[in-house]
Design a protein around this motif. Structure first.
Motif: not given
Length: 497
Positions: A136-146, A94-112
């Protein structure tokens, strides 16, 4: 030094006496002779200073160049290969991938979304760290994850921003909780940034390398930016030379490999060992919360804890380099801010926090890593010398014909400096053109002054910031926002990590 001041005092006295004797009929060159005298003294001292330190730096770089050439001739610097089947095969752990995000709503969803679409394996969990005051970042991350079960959005209980290391430690705590809750243990922990475009074969390459290494670093590929060919483009030159040559040599020498915080994987056991050390210091995780370059420090600590580090270059079935792509700063202010953080963290904090290793290779590479402030100062003096030469050149054009006396030894040093500059320009052209094409290779040579100016400005700021921390100023997550993701950009404007 006293003799110089005495010489200057006598010369100026004589010149002022000449001014008084000539009076109203004074030729203007005679009027500015005191200034010319000072500029001549500055010219001579700056020539000696710059020539000496430029040669020291040039010798250091040439030795690395020669080591790389030897590795190429002996076929020890060639990139590996991974097939399409191997890139999509299940991971061995198993691999765990860490991403720390602060005010990244413009890109975090695309990254995920991009990572989930290109990584076919099911044996990984993407941990995304957000802050409770950044909806905003939380919402974008959840949208990218689906609804993908391979993503876990972790919300920090603290208000952001703290530091990137603090956010990563929160993710590590969540990982430990999951291991206890579900009764399994991860094999590796991979670090990424919120704007990264990952390679499909990355997890497979890191997973395979973990059989005989505790830390693996893959290359970083700065994406070209048509709207910022100079500021944004200079990252392509520097990262290509570093990740295609310097780290290859470092790996061959067996020296510690610094983690870039992107496309780097650590074994679960070595992370647990480092976390134990941090726990004794009162830090709740393996990442140094008070350090601006926690990733760099983590890579060095792996070797100190007896782990093996590897820098790997591999190409996929299409011949593409297995590397993480990202947009780097396109604006001068953002580039200076980013490099200020790097110089502050690696050079100043690294000296304070890590000290110096005893082995020759590690000591040599630590010197290279921490020469940023000295490089900035020497480059600054070099550009001051250019200004002095320009002013004196104007005086010479209008009739003043005095020249500074250059000794034979200084003349040889200046010739060697010129030769080393030509060599450095050729090396930069070759490495950039090899990865980005001939046009970018030619631009790489023209971008050398841009890189120098950014380094000078960042070195000054890093020194000021470091002095402030010595006076008690708190360290915060000093970063700029990302506006565009490489996987979903038609008109890139750039970003920074």
């Amino acid at each position: 030094m006293n003799c110089y001041f005495e010489y200057l005092r006598v010369t100026l006295s004589q010149d002022l006496a000449s001014v008084r004797r000539i009076g109203g009929h004074l030729d203007w060159i005679e009027a500015v002779r005191p200034v010319i005298t000072i500029l001549q003294l500055a010219e001579r001292e700056l020539l000696l200073f710059a020539a000496f330190w430029f040669l020291i730096g040039a010798m250091d770089d040439v030795v690395v160049d020669l080591c790389w050439i030897w590795l190429r001739l002996t076929k020890r610097a060639c990139a590996g290969f991974i097939s399409r089947e191997a890139a999509e095969a299940p991971l061995t752990g198993r691999a765990a991938v860490f991403i720390a995000a602060w005010q990244e709503e413009q890109v975090i969803g695309h990254t995920i979304h991009h990572a989930l679409s290109v990584w076919k394996q099911a044996e990984f969990i993407l941990y995304v760290g957000c802050y409770r005051n950044d909806p905003a970042t939380i919402s974008a991350a959840m949208a990218g994850a689906g609804s993908d079960p391979r993503v876990r959005v972790v919300i920090h209980h603290k208000a952001g921003p703290t530091t990137k290391a603090d956010c990563l430690n929160r993710l590590y705590t969540a990982l430990c909780d999951d291991e206890r809750r579900y009764g399994y243990r991860f094999k590796s922990i991979v670090l990424h940034d919120s704007e990264d475009m990952v390679h499909p074969a990355e997890l497979a390459v890191i997973d395979g390398a973990m059989t005989d290494a505790e830390f693996v670093q893959l290359p970083v590929w700065p994406e070209p930016q048509p709207r910022s060919p100079w500021v944004g483009g200079h990252y392509s030159d520097e990262f290509t030379e570093s990740h295609a040559k310097s780290l290859v040599v470092r790996n061959a020498l067996g020296a510690a490999i610094p983690a870039a915080g992107v496309a780097c994987g650590f074994s679960r056991d070595i992370i647990a060992r480092i976390a134990g050390l941090r726990h004794a210091e009162g830090v709740p995780g393996p990442f140094a919360s008070e350090c601006l370059t926690e990733d760099y420090e983590l890579g060095v600590l792996v070797r100190r804890e007896g782990g093996r580090s590897r820098f790997l270059r591999a190409r996929d079935a299409d011949g593409q380099l297995v590397a993480t792509r990202a947009y780097f700063p396109s604006r001068l202010e953002d580039a200076v801010r980013q490099k200020t953080r790097w110089i502050h963290g690696i050079a100043f904090q690294g000296w304070d926090r890590l000290g110096w290793d005893q082995g020759f290779a590690d000591f040599w590479m630590a010197l290279r890593d921490r020469r940023g402030p000295l490089t900035a100062f020497v480059l600054g003096m070099g550009y001051v010398l250019l200004v002095v030469e320009g002013v004196l050149g104007i005086f010479r054009l209008v009739g003043w014909n005095s020249q500074v006396a250059i000794s034979p030894s200084l003349r040889i040093m200046l010739l060697l400096c010129f030769a080393s500059f030509l060599w450095r320009a050729i090396v930069r052209f070759v490495f950039t053109a090899r990865e980005y094409g001939m046009t970018e290779g030619l631009r790489a040579v023209l971008r050398i002054p841009v890189s120098n100016i950014i380094t000078i400005m960042a070195g000054r700021r890093a020194l000021v910031r470091y002095i402030k921390t010595l006076r008690g100023e708190a360290i915060t997550w000093d970063k700029t926002r990302h506006d565009v993701h490489p996987a979903h950009a038609s008109s890139p404007t750039g970003s920074t990590r």
